[in-house]
Motif scaffolding. Structure first.
Motif, PDB file in Angstrom:
ATOM      1  N   ALA A  67       0.825  -1.215   0.000  1.00  0.00           N
ATOM      2  CA  ALA A  67       0.000   0.000   0.000  1.00  0.00           C
ATOM      3  C   ALA A  67       0.857   1.261   0.000  1.00  0.00           C
ATOM      4  O   ALA A  67       0.409   2.320  -0.449  1.00  0.00           O
ATOM      5  N   LEU A  68       2.090   1.142   0.492  1.00  0.00           N
ATOM      6  CA  LEU A  68       2.990   2.301   0.516  1.00  0.00           C
ATOM      7  C   LEU A  68       3.339   2.788  -0.885  1.00  0.00           C
ATOM      8  O   LEU A  68       3.592   3.979  -1.087  1.00  0.00           O
ATOM      9  N   VAL A  69       3.379   1.868  -1.842  1.00  0.00           N
ATOM     10  CA  VAL A  69       3.811   2.235  -3.192  1.00  0.00           C
ATOM     11  C   VAL A  69       2.645   2.442  -4.149  1.00  0.00           C
ATOM     12  O   VAL A  69       2.860   2.841  -5.297  1.00  0.00           O
ATOM     13  N   LEU A  70       1.432   2.176  -3.702  1.00  0.00           N
ATOM     14  CA  LEU A  70       0.264   2.388  -4.560  1.00  0.00           C
ATOM     15  C   LEU A  70      -0.013   3.878  -4.685  1.00  0.00           C
ATOM     16  O   LEU A  70       0.221   4.646  -3.757  1.00  0.00           O
ATOM     17  N   PRO A  71      -0.512   4.320  -5.843  1.00  0.00           N
ATOM     18  CA  PRO A  71      -0.832   5.742  -6.014  1.00  0.00           C
ATOM     19  C   PRO A  71      -1.931   6.180  -5.060  1.00  0.00           C
ATOM     20  O   PRO A  71      -2.825   5.392  -4.727  1.00  0.00           O
ATOM     21  N   GLN A  72      -1.859   7.413  -4.629  1.00  0.00           N
ATOM     22  CA  GLN A  72      -2.844   7.976  -3.701  1.00  0.00           C
ATOM     23  C   GLN A  72      -3.553   9.158  -4.344  1.00  0.00           C
ATOM     24  O   GLN A  72      -2.933   9.920  -5.101  1.00  0.00           O
ATOM     25  N   PRO A  73      -4.831   9.346  -4.062  1.00  0.00           N
ATOM     26  CA  PRO A  73      -5.547  10.507  -4.588  1.00  0.00           C
ATOM     27  C   PRO A  73      -4.913  11.809  -4.092  1.00  0.00           C
ATOM     28  O   PRO A  73      -4.296  11.838  -3.016  1.00  0.00           O
ATOM     29  N   ALA A  74      -5.066  12.858  -4.854  1.00  0.00           N
ATOM     30  CA  ALA A  74      -4.488  14.152  -4.493  1.00  0.00           C
ATOM     31  C   ALA A  74      -4.985  14.618  -3.135  1.00  0.00           C
ATOM     32  O   ALA A  74      -4.236  15.214  -2.350  1.00  0.00           O
ATOM     33  N   SER A  85      -2.273  15.517  -0.136  1.00  0.00           N
ATOM     34  CA  SER A  85      -2.170  16.904   0.341  1.00  0.00           C
ATOM     35  C   SER A  85      -2.395  17.036   1.836  1.00  0.00           C
ATOM     36  O   SER A  85      -2.180  18.099   2.406  1.00  0.00           O
ATOM     37  N   ARG A  86      -2.829  15.952   2.479  1.00  0.00           N
ATOM     38  CA  ARG A  86      -3.096  15.996   3.921  1.00  0.00           C
ATOM     39  C   ARG A  86      -2.312  14.875   4.585  1.00  0.00           C
ATOM     40  O   ARG A  86      -2.727  13.713   4.545  1.00  0.00           O
ATOM     41  N   PRO A  87      -1.164  15.195   5.201  1.00  0.00           N
ATOM     42  CA  PRO A  87      -0.324  14.149   5.809  1.00  0.00           C
ATOM     43  C   PRO A  87      -1.081  13.247   6.778  1.00  0.00           C
ATOM     44  O   PRO A  87      -0.784  12.055   6.881  1.00  0.00           O
ATOM     45  N   GLY A  88      -2.060  13.816   7.490  1.00  0.00           N
ATOM     46  CA  GLY A  88      -2.802  13.015   8.449  1.00  0.00           C
ATOM     47  C   GLY A  88      -3.630  11.926   7.814  1.00  0.00           C
ATOM     48  O   GLY A  88      -4.045  10.975   8.490  1.00  0.00           O
ATOM     49  N   ARG A  89      -3.883  12.057   6.509  1.00  0.00           N
ATOM     50  CA  ARG A  89      -4.697  11.055   5.828  1.00  0.00           C
ATOM     51  C   ARG A  89      -3.884   9.902   5.240  1.00  0.00           C
ATOM     52  O   ARG A  89      -4.445   8.868   4.897  1.00  0.00           O
ATOM     53  N   VAL A  90      -2.603  10.091   5.076  1.00  0.00           N
ATOM     54  CA  VAL A  90      -1.785   9.094   4.382  1.00  0.00           C
ATOM     55  C   VAL A  90      -1.802   7.760   5.119  1.00  0.00           C
ATOM     56  O   VAL A  90      -2.040   6.697   4.524  1.00  0.00           O
ATOM     57  N   TRP A  91      -1.538   7.791   6.438  1.00  0.00           N
ATOM     58  CA  TRP A  91      -1.554   6.532   7.188  1.00  0.00           C
ATOM     59  C   TRP A  91      -2.935   5.903   7.143  1.00  0.00           C
ATOM     60  O   TRP A  91      -3.073   4.690   6.943  1.00  0.00           O
ATOM     61  N   ARG A  92      -3.978   6.723   7.323  1.00  0.00           N
ATOM     62  CA  ARG A  92      -5.339   6.181   7.363  1.00  0.00           C
ATOM     63  C   ARG A  92      -5.730   5.566   6.033  1.00  0.00           C
ATOM     64  O   ARG A  92      -6.429   4.545   5.986  1.00  0.00           O
ATOM     65  N   TRP A  93      -5.284   6.153   4.934  1.00  0.00           N
ATOM     66  CA  TRP A  93      -5.564   5.602   3.611  1.00  0.00           C
ATOM     67  C   TRP A  93      -4.951   4.214   3.477  1.00  0.00           C
ATOM     68  O   TRP A  93      -5.606   3.271   3.043  1.00  0.00           O
ATOM     69  N   ARG A  94      -3.670   4.099   3.869  1.00  0.00           N
ATOM     70  CA  ARG A  94      -3.006   2.790   3.797  1.00  0.00           C
ATOM     71  C   ARG A  94      -3.690   1.784   4.715  1.00  0.00           C
ATOM     72  O   ARG A  94      -3.881   0.623   4.346  1.00  0.00           O
ATOM     73  N   ASN A  95      -4.031   2.214   5.910  1.00  0.00           N
ATOM     74  CA  ASN A  95      -4.684   1.331   6.868  1.00  0.00           C
ATOM     75  C   ASN A  95      -6.014   0.821   6.326  1.00  0.00           C
ATOM     76  O   ASN A  95      -6.361  -0.357   6.474  1.00  0.00           O
ATOM     77  N   LEU A  96      -6.755   1.698   5.669  1.00  0.00           N
ATOM     78  CA  LEU A  96      -8.048   1.305   5.111  1.00  0.00           C
ATOM     79  C   LEU A  96      -7.895   0.365   3.923  1.00  0.00           C
ATOM     80  O   LEU A  96      -8.719  -0.532   3.727  1.00  0.00           O
ATOM     81  N   LEU A  97      -6.846   0.539   3.134  1.00  0.00           N
ATOM     82  CA  LEU A  97      -6.612  -0.375   2.017  1.00  0.00           C
ATOM     83  C   LEU A  97      -6.348  -1.796   2.524  1.00  0.00           C
ATOM     84  O   LEU A  97      -6.856  -2.772   1.963  1.00  0.00           O
TER      85      LEU A  97
END
Length: 252
Positions: A27-34, A38-50
């Motif tokens: 999940a660390l290397v998968l593309p992320q939505p803009a 743009s929100r560092p606080g969302r990066v971990w949560r996005w990976r966790n949800l994936l």
């Protein structure tokens, strides 16, 4: 169950932790939505949800297959047994352990404390099932909730990514509600009735019944939040300016 089978089960749980660790690294290397980048606080949560989404798809379909393949299990919830169900419980135990460590090591315990409580309940209950070999059917029924979690996780991913398609969110919103009833509330209600009526309130039975009742309260609380957020937004309290960065997907 003999010591050899318990050791093999422990190895399976450990292997599952490793699998989800690998999925997290992927999940660390998968593309992320803009909107996420743009929100560092969302990066971990996005990976966790994936990673959570991957578990929901695998465990949900696995639970459905286990019950479809061995429908006779439903006639013996206390002592029914299948290898598929046992492996599923080991697999999901590994996920809950991995997610607990992910939350703690990434300093998300404060915003996700309810998940830590839930995971502690699930891990302790599943370990007792693995050790004794009893109530595995109940665990498989509970893991039907992962079918509902597929759409619940999609809901949060859509919110986080700010997908410019209200129709997609609206469609998922109603599918999510139906799945919540069919795969979360219905199995939970049935198991609660079964345990209160047929299971002796002592030893493992008492422990699992207490876990089940606490889970009932949590599920009803989550359901009320979901209804307020998606269907009755005017009833939400203190939601002005609230952001998904500090919430896990069952809360917002």
């Amino acid at each position: 169950m003999g010591p050899g089978w318990r050791a093999a089960s422990a190895a399976l749980v450990g292997g599952s932790v490793g699998i989800f660790g690998a999925l997290r690294r992927l999940a660390l290397v998968l593309p992320q939505p803009a909107a996420v980048r743009s929100r560092p606080g969302r990066v971990w949560r996005w990976r966790n949800l994936l990673v959570s989404f991957a578990h929901s798809v695998l465990a949900g379909l696995w639970a459905l297959f286990s019950l479809w393949d061995s429908p006779e299990l439903l006639s013996d919830i206390q002592d029914g047994y299948s290898v598929s169900g046992h492996l599923l419980v080991c697999f999901s135990s590994g996920y809950f352990i991995h997610d607990t460590l992910d939350i703690i090591f990434n300093h998300q315990s404060r915003s996700s404390w309810e998940y830590l409580v839930h995971h502690a309940m699930a891990i302790s209950a599943f370990v007792s099932l693995i050790v004794t070999g009893r109530f595995l059917v109940a665990a498989v029924l509970l893991l039907l909730v992962e079918v509902s979690n597929i759409f619940l996780t999609v809901r949060m991913l859509l919110k986080m990514s700010n997908v410019p398609s209200p129709a997609l969110y609206e469609a998922n919103k109603y599918i999510n509600l139906v799945m919540y009833f069919a795969f979360r509330l219905a199995p939970q209600a049935y198991l609660t009735w079964y345990f209160l009526r047929y299971v002796e309130v002592q030893g493992q039975g008492a422990f699992l019944t207490a876990n089940l009742l606490l889970l009932d309260a949590m599920i009803l609380m989550y359901f009320s939040r979901l209804l307020r957020s998606d269907f009755f937004p005017s009833l939400r309290k203190g939601s002005a300016g609230r952001d998904v960065d500090g919430e896990k997907f069952l809360i917002d």
